[in-house]
Design an enzyme around this catalytic site. Structure first.
Site, PDB file in Angstrom:
ATOM      1  N   MET A  24      36.567  44.894  52.280  1.00  0.00           N
ATOM      2  CA  MET A  24      36.836  44.187  51.014  1.00  0.00           C
ATOM      3  C   MET A  24      38.071  43.294  51.105  1.00  0.00           C
ATOM      4  SD  MET A  24      35.512  46.750  48.036  1.00  0.00           S
ATOM      5  CE  MET A  24      35.995  48.287  48.791  1.00  0.00           C
ATOM      6  N   ASN A 179      26.542  37.939  54.178  1.00  0.00           N
ATOM      7  CA  ASN A 179      27.142  37.436  52.931  1.00  0.00           C
ATOM      8  C   ASN A 179      27.411  35.936  52.878  1.00  0.00           C
ATOM      9  OD1 ASN A 179      27.120  40.159  52.619  1.00  0.00           O
ATOM     10  ND2 ASN A 179      29.297  40.424  52.226  1.00  0.00           N
ATOM     11  N   TYR A 181      28.739  33.918  55.298  1.00  0.00           N
ATOM     12  CA  TYR A 181      29.776  33.361  56.169  1.00  0.00           C
ATOM     13  C   TYR A 181      29.105  32.769  57.431  1.00  0.00           C
ATOM     14  CZ  TYR A 181      32.769  35.400  52.694  1.00  0.00           C
ATOM     15  OH  TYR A 181      33.358  35.682  51.482  1.00  0.00           O
ATOM     16  N   GLY A 300      25.442  49.782  46.590  1.00  0.00           N
ATOM     17  CA  GLY A 300      25.217  50.631  45.420  1.00  0.00           C
ATOM     18  C   GLY A 300      25.328  52.121  45.676  1.00  0.00           C
ATOM     19  N   GLY A 321      31.732  50.389  48.484  1.00  0.00           N
ATOM     20  CA  GLY A 321      32.591  49.295  48.040  1.00  0.00           C
ATOM     21  C   GLY A 321      33.186  49.541  46.667  1.00  0.00           C
TER      22      GLY A 321
HETATM   23  C1  LIG Z   1      36.635  42.517  46.018  1.00  0.00           C
HETATM   24  C2  LIG Z   1      35.548  42.518  47.054  1.00  0.00           C
HETATM   25  C3  LIG Z   1      35.811  41.977  48.304  1.00  0.00           C
HETATM   26  C4  LIG Z   1      34.829  41.974  49.308  1.00  0.00           C
HETATM   27  N1  LIG Z   1      35.116  41.465  50.549  1.00  0.00           N
HETATM   28  C5  LIG Z   1      34.233  41.597  51.579  1.00  0.00           C
HETATM   29  C6  LIG Z   1      34.589  41.265  52.925  1.00  0.00           C
HETATM   30  O1  LIG Z   1      35.713  40.861  53.235  1.00  0.00           O
HETATM   31  N2  LIG Z   1      33.634  41.423  53.892  1.00  0.00           N
HETATM   32  C7  LIG Z   1      32.376  41.892  53.600  1.00  0.00           C
HETATM   33  O2  LIG Z   1      31.541  42.018  54.509  1.00  0.00           O
HETATM   34  N3  LIG Z   1      32.035  42.242  52.339  1.00  0.00           N
HETATM   35  C8  LIG Z   1      32.933  42.133  51.338  1.00  0.00           C
HETATM   36  N4  LIG Z   1      32.606  42.573  50.073  1.00  0.00           N
HETATM   37  C9  LIG Z   1      31.295  43.215  49.848  1.00  0.00           C
HETATM   38  C10 LIG Z   1      31.418  44.734  49.953  1.00  0.00           C
HETATM   39  O3  LIG Z   1      31.745  45.132  51.268  1.00  0.00           O
HETATM   40  C11 LIG Z   1      30.094  45.428  49.566  1.00  0.00           C
HETATM   41  O4  LIG Z   1      29.084  44.928  50.413  1.00  0.00           O
HETATM   42  C12 LIG Z   1      29.669  45.189  48.118  1.00  0.00           C
HETATM   43  O5  LIG Z   1      30.736  45.513  47.237  1.00  0.00           O
HETATM   44  C13 LIG Z   1      28.438  46.034  47.773  1.00  0.00           C
HETATM   45  O6  LIG Z   1      28.679  47.399  48.022  1.00  0.00           O
HETATM   46  P1  LIG Z   1      28.941  48.438  46.791  1.00  0.00           P
HETATM   47  O7  LIG Z   1      27.695  48.392  45.968  1.00  0.00           O
HETATM   48  O8  LIG Z   1      29.247  49.740  47.400  1.00  0.00           O
HETATM   49  O9  LIG Z   1      30.105  47.830  46.036  1.00  0.00           O
HETATM   50  C14 LIG Z   1      33.567  42.533  49.041  1.00  0.00           C
HETATM   51  C15 LIG Z   1      33.307  43.092  47.779  1.00  0.00           C
HETATM   52  C16 LIG Z   1      34.279  43.097  46.803  1.00  0.00           C
HETATM   53  C17 LIG Z   1      33.970  43.733  45.467  1.00  0.00           C
END
Ligand SMILES: Cc1cc2nc3c(=O)[nH]c(=O)nc-3n(C[C@H](O)[C@H](O)[C@H](O)COP(=O)(O)O)c2cc1C
Length: 366
Positions: A24, A179, A181, A300, A321
């Site tokens: 993150m 994502n 990039y 999720g 996340g």
């Molecule tokens: C504040 C924030 C920053 C994030 N930065 C990155 C990142 O640097 N690299 C990445 O692969 N995903 C990044 N993500 C995506 C998260 O790793 C994750 O895939 C996403 O939150 C979904 O997972 P969750 O449902 O557990 O939140 C970011 C998400 C959030 C909320």
């Protein structure tokens, strides 16, 4: 029945449990990209909170076009390596392991202290608008189409950064191929309109990804965990799908395995979301069917779904996340049967910095 809280081995790395902190971005490094004390406290908090493996935020890989955000950390010079060493040591002292995520922003570019010109596969901007919590830019710029020399520079940046990450003491490397990039852009038919050896068929769109995995593997040697995060969707286009469907995604996983990756890390809105142009498989389901490669799952995962997902995918790690942002001690709370909070996005406003989160926590402390 698989027990998610039991110690586990992942790519030969011994972990106290199967929970990982998802990468993150927090745009909280010094202006020159050096990781600092605030970041060390931040990562240590998640290690103390029970996450067996931490994956760092996306970290830039060269002094050309890889940086995407102001105050994003890099891993390209001695000061940055030293800054990361402090973080790695703090995480290890707290009993966890830590992989770094190496990222080239490509067209998803909001700020870069080395250049004003984003580069991508083709002159195609991302859909939608830049992310407000990472910077003030209102519109995406049109990227320049990368020359073969630009592509080689990007590959060399990943390889050198991998060497630097190993020197900093990281336990492994995650290449950011998800994502929206750069590497994800080469895979995507939205971004990649090239008609040379890096565009067109899936095999050609995969070429850069394969070359980066090979270069990183060569840089770090055989006995060091290397993997890649993969998605179809991007941060501003979460529903994008590969035209080649589930078979195409399987081809990508097999190609990165054959190039030297030990694991893939799938990310989608939900781990089990059916999300292909054909059939009802999930990204995670397709990856899990590919033999000879480890798996990290994301999307999720929460306190109610985690055990079932762990049982469904034996041996996989579960990356968390938003629930981790809301509860830096998510794993400890789960173990202790304590209440687990939902994310309140105000903690990431107006910018997703660690200091804004800490100020929000102070204000909202009971
Ligand atoms: C504040 C924030 C920053 C994030 N930065 C990155 C990142 O640097 N690299 C990445 O692969 N995903 C990044 N993500 C995506 C998260 O790793 C994750 O895939 C996403 O939150 C979904 O997972 P969750 O449902 O557990 O939140 C970011 C998400 C959030 C909320």
């Amino acid at each position: 029945m698989s027990d998610i809280m039991k110690s586990a081995k992942f790519c030969e790395v011994a972990l106290p449990n199967r929970f990982a902190l998802a990468p993150m971005t927090r745009t909280s490094a010094d202006a020159d990209g050096t990781p600092n004390a605030l970041m060390a406290d931040h990562y240590e908090r998640y290690a103390r909170g029970g996450f067996g493996l931490l994956i760092t935020e996306g970290t830039y890989t060269d002094d050309k076009a890889s940086q995407g955000y102001a105050n994003q950390p890099g891993i390209i010079n001695e000061a940055q390596i030293e800054g990361w060493k402090v973080i790695v040591d703090r995480v290890h002292a707290a009993g966890s392991k830590i992989f770094t995520q190496l990222m080239h922003a490509g067209a998803q570019f909001q700020a870069n202290r080395f250049t004003d010109q984003p580069l991508g596969p083709s002159e195609v901007a991302p859909k939608g608008a830049p992310l407000g919590f990472y910077g003030d830019q209102q519109l995406w710029q049109i990227p320049g189409a990368m020359s073969e020399a630009d592509i080689q520079t990007a590959i060399d940046g990943f390889a050198q950064s991998a060497t630097n990450a190993k020197a900093a003491g990281f336990d492994g490397i995650e290449i950011h191929g998800a994502n929206g990039y750069l590497l994800n852009q080469f895979l995507s038919t939205h971004f990649n309109k090239r008609d040379d050896g890096y565009g067109g068929s899936l095999e050609k769109r995969l070429r850069l990804v394969v070359e980066v995995v090979r270069a990183v593997r060569k840089a770090v040697g055989d006995n060091y965990p290397v993997g890649i995060r993969l998605s179809q969707g991007t941060v501003t286009d979460p529903d994008y799908q590969l035209p080649e469907g589930a078979a195409g995604f399987r081809q990508i996983v097999e190609a990165v395995r054959d190039a030297g990756a030990d694991f893939v890390h799938t990310t989608d809105g939900e781990v089990n979301r059916p999300h292909f142009t054909d059939g009802d498989q999930s990204l995670a389901g397709v990856a899990a069917d590919v033999p000879g490669i480890g798996l990290i799952l994301n999307g999720g995962i929460d306190e109610t779904s985690c055990q079932e997902i762990a049982n469904q995918f034996p041996g996989a790690l579960l990356a968390v996340g938003k629930k981790a942002l809301a509860n830096p001690d998510f794993v400890q709370r789960l173990q202790d049967g304590k209440e687990i909070a939902d994310i309140n996005f105000e903690m990431l406003q107006p910018k997703a910095t660690i200091s804004n989160e800490l100020a929000w926590r102070k204000k909202n402390a009971a």
